[in-house]
Each structure stands twice: as structure tokens, then as C-alpha cells.
Enzyme design. Structure first.
Site, mmCIF file in Angstrom:
data_model
loop_
_atom_site.group_PDB
_atom_site.id
_atom_site.type_symbol
_atom_site.label_atom_id
_atom_site.label_comp_id
_atom_site.label_asym_id
_atom_site.label_seq_id
_atom_site.Cartn_x
_atom_site.Cartn_y
_atom_site.Cartn_z
ATOM 1 N N TYR A 52 118.970 -64.196 39.601
ATOM 2 C CA TYR A 52 118.386 -63.047 38.907
ATOM 3 C C TYR A 52 117.286 -62.393 39.729
ATOM 4 O O TYR A 52 117.277 -61.174 39.934
ATOM 5 C CB TYR A 52 117.839 -63.495 37.555
ATOM 6 C CG TYR A 52 117.144 -62.396 36.780
ATOM 7 C CD1 TYR A 52 117.880 -61.358 36.213
ATOM 8 C CD2 TYR A 52 115.759 -62.390 36.619
ATOM 9 C CE1 TYR A 52 117.252 -60.349 35.503
ATOM 10 C CE2 TYR A 52 115.130 -61.388 35.914
ATOM 11 C CZ TYR A 52 115.880 -60.367 35.356
ATOM 12 O OH TYR A 52 115.257 -59.364 34.653
ATOM 13 N N ILE A 64 116.589 -52.648 25.188
ATOM 14 C CA ILE A 64 115.748 -51.489 25.498
ATOM 15 C C ILE A 64 116.567 -50.211 25.501
ATOM 16 O O ILE A 64 116.127 -49.177 24.997
ATOM 17 C CB ILE A 64 115.056 -51.691 26.857
ATOM 18 C CG1 ILE A 64 114.122 -52.909 26.814
ATOM 19 C CG2 ILE A 64 114.262 -50.442 27.251
ATOM 20 C CD1 ILE A 64 113.569 -53.315 28.166
ATOM 21 N N GLY A 65 117.774 -50.246 26.071
ATOM 22 C CA GLY A 65 118.608 -49.048 26.126
ATOM 23 C C GLY A 65 118.958 -48.531 24.750
ATOM 24 O O GLY A 65 118.900 -47.318 24.495
ATOM 25 N N THR A 76 121.974 -46.217 30.887
ATOM 26 C CA THR A 76 122.909 -47.322 31.079
ATOM 27 C C THR A 76 122.429 -48.534 30.282
ATOM 28 O O THR A 76 121.253 -48.656 29.951
ATOM 29 C CB THR A 76 123.046 -47.699 32.562
ATOM 30 O OG1 THR A 76 121.840 -48.313 33.032
ATOM 31 C CG2 THR A 76 123.350 -46.469 33.411
ATOM 32 N N GLY A 77 123.355 -49.419 29.975
ATOM 33 C CA GLY A 77 122.996 -50.579 29.162
ATOM 34 C C GLY A 77 122.503 -50.169 27.790
ATOM 35 O O GLY A 77 121.565 -50.755 27.248
ATOM 36 N N ALA A 78 123.164 -49.166 27.196
ATOM 37 C CA ALA A 78 122.657 -48.551 25.961
ATOM 38 C C ALA A 78 123.163 -49.226 24.695
ATOM 39 O O ALA A 78 122.849 -48.775 23.599
ATOM 40 C CB ALA A 78 123.040 -47.068 25.927
ATOM 41 N N SER A 132 122.479 -52.292 23.603
ATOM 42 C CA SER A 132 121.570 -53.263 23.004
ATOM 43 C C SER A 132 120.215 -53.179 23.688
ATOM 44 O O SER A 132 120.039 -52.468 24.684
ATOM 45 C CB SER A 132 122.119 -54.688 23.117
ATOM 46 O OG SER A 132 122.154 -55.108 24.466
#
Length: 286
Positions: A182, A40-41, A34-36, A38
């Protein structure tokens, strides 16, 4: 990889991957990231693309996912099958659509990298009429990964799978001003997953909680204070996540975090007084 300062080389030493062990773990396996789109993903997708695996890349930005897929497939040495699925995981119906897609995959699912997230730095005073800052942050950092994992746990159980959660060192440190939304949301999911981990282990699903320090990603760009702050590169961060596939370590922490945790307790009063003075100056300037 971008050049490191002397301090960054000390704080974030290079990481070596055992390619043979990683190949054995990934060969023929399906990994959801997930979050791929940008950070780290994205870097993890490029790293794992060199292995005989199937990668399911998901994020809100379908155009960015398509560009990443095309770029990976244009490179020599790429071996993975790349699938993309655009979804805003804050929206339950889009998460459900992703779950329906994953459940139909031949061979099921073998690993999930829970990486999607949102960071926000804003004081309580500035948030008085911005309740949505908290609901949106909780939506992506807590409710979304919980909903996703509840849906894929049966698939992971069937395959003896693995969960890697990309978390933050702030979830382990005492709370600090300006980061209430956060820090609360990341800590909520961290506690949920650590509570669930023993139950998942009994089901044959391993869990790794990866506590990263500041990482040089697009997410930190809007925060001016981070421009010159020491930060880990996404290349090193991606390798650390990849290593959990074969190490099955329960926790990754920076080598210096124990000292940081102690300092956050010992110097709590000093930090709070300093923060109070800054807030007071800011209020007087209004």
C-alpha cells in the site's frame, strides 16, 4: 455525522465550507469523481450534488452507482446533473472507455477527484506467494490514475481545470512494516503527481494533494486494528476535498502531521525494534 470522541475532535476539527465560493467554482462545471461508490467519493458526490454542476461518478460497482444516483435525485435541494459510468480502472480498456466518454462531454471536463484506491495490510512473509497483492495494488493506486490523468489533461488544460488527489499521510511518513504494498503504491502516485504539478500549473491546471489520516470508510473495515483507532469522518474528508475547488491549495495536511513526521524520524529505531519483537513472536508461534 457520527459522534466523535474527544481525541477525534482534537485531531480532526470540523471544516467550514464557503458555499458562495464553491458555487462560483462549480456553476456549470463538470467534475469527475473516481471511487464514487463508497467512502469519501460517495460522500463528496452527495455534497456537490447541492450545486449547479455536472457530476460524473465512476467506480467498479455499477449497481451501487445507480443506487447513489437515484437516492441523490430523490432528495430535495439536489441541483447537479448526475452521470454514472461503471469501470474498473485497473483494466486499461475500461479506463479508455471512460476517457472516450468524457472526451465527448459538451463543455469538456473541469475537475478530477482521483479517489479510487485499494488498501492492504499484509506482511512480507505472508506475501511470499502473493505477488498479485503488489501488482493489483499498483494497478489501482498508481497506474490507473496516471493513465486517467494523461487522458484528461488536454481537457483540463482547455478549461483551466483542477485535480484533487486523495492521498494518505503514510506517503509522507517513513515506511512501516506490513504496509509495503500500500505505502509503495500510494507514494508512487504521490511523487508522480508532485513531479507533474509544476508542468500542469504552467498549462493552467491546478493540483491539490490531500493527505488524509485514517478515515472511517468501508476500506478500513477489514483491518481489526482500526476498529477503535481515531479516524476522521467521511463528511469532514469530503468537505476538505470540496474546499480545494476554490482554495486551489497545493497541499492539505492534518495540523499535527509535522509533529508526526518528526516523531517518525526520532523514534524510528524504537518503532523498528517493537515491530521486530512482534514479528519474532508471531514467527515463533507458527
Amino acid at each position: 455525522m457520527p459522534s466523535y470522541t474527544v481525541l477525534e475532535r482534537l485531531l480532526f476539527p470540523s471544516v467550514r465550507l464557503n458555499a458562495r465560493k464553491l458555487e462560483r467554482r462549480l456553476s456549470g462545471k463538470t467534475v469527475l469523481i473516481t471511487g464514487a461508490s463508497s467512502g469519501i467519493g460517495e460522500r463528496l458526490a452527495y455534497l456537490l450534488a447541492g450545486f449547479d454542476a455536472r457530476l460524473i461518478l465512476t467506480a467498479r460497482r455499477g449497481d451501487k452507482l445507480a443506487a447513489i444516483k437515484a437516492d441523490i435525485e430523490s432528495r430535495t435541494g439536489f441541483r447537479a446533473a448526475i452521470d454514472i459510468f461503471a469501470a474498473d480502472l485497473r483494466e486499461p480498456e475500461q479506463t479508455d472507455a471512460l476517457l472516450a466518454y468524457v472526451s465527448e462531454l459538451p463543455g469538456g471536463l473541469d475537475a478530477v477527484v482521483s479517489n479510487a484506491g485499494h488498501s492492504i495490510r499484509r506482511s512480507v512473509r505472508e506475501s511470499l506467494d502473493r505477488y498479485h497483492d503488489f501488482t493489483r495494488t499498483m494497478a489501482i493506486n498508481y497506474f490507473a490514475p496516471v493513465r486517467l490523468l494523461l487522458g484528461v489533461i488536454p481537457l483540463l488544460e482547455k478549461n483551466g481545470g483542477h485535480i484533487a488527489n486523495v492521498s494518505t499521510v503514510s506517503a509522507l511518513l517513513l515506511p512501516v512494516p506490513n504496509w509495503a504494498a500500500y505505502q509503495a503504491s500510494k507514494s508512487a502516485f504521490d511523487v508522480w503527481l508532485r513531479s507533474a504539478a509544476p508542468e500542469l500549473n504552467v498549462l493552467g491546471v491546478s493540483v491539490s494533494s490531500v493527505y488524509f489520516p485514517l478515515v472511517r470508510t468501508p476500506m478500513i473495515a477489514p483491518t481489526a486494528a482500526y476498529k477503535n483507532a481515531p479516524a476522521m469522518s467521511v463528511e469532514i474528508a469530503a468537505k476538505i476535498v470540496a474546499r480545494t475547488f476554490y482554495s486551489r491549495c497545493r497541499v492539505y495536511k492534518p495540523w499535527w502531521l509535522a509533529a508526526g513526521e518528526l516523531a517518525s524520524v526520532l523514534f524510528r529505531g524504537v518503532w523498528e525494534r517493537s515491530a521486530a519483537r512482534k514479528i519474532s513472536r508471531k514467527e515463533r508461534a507458527r
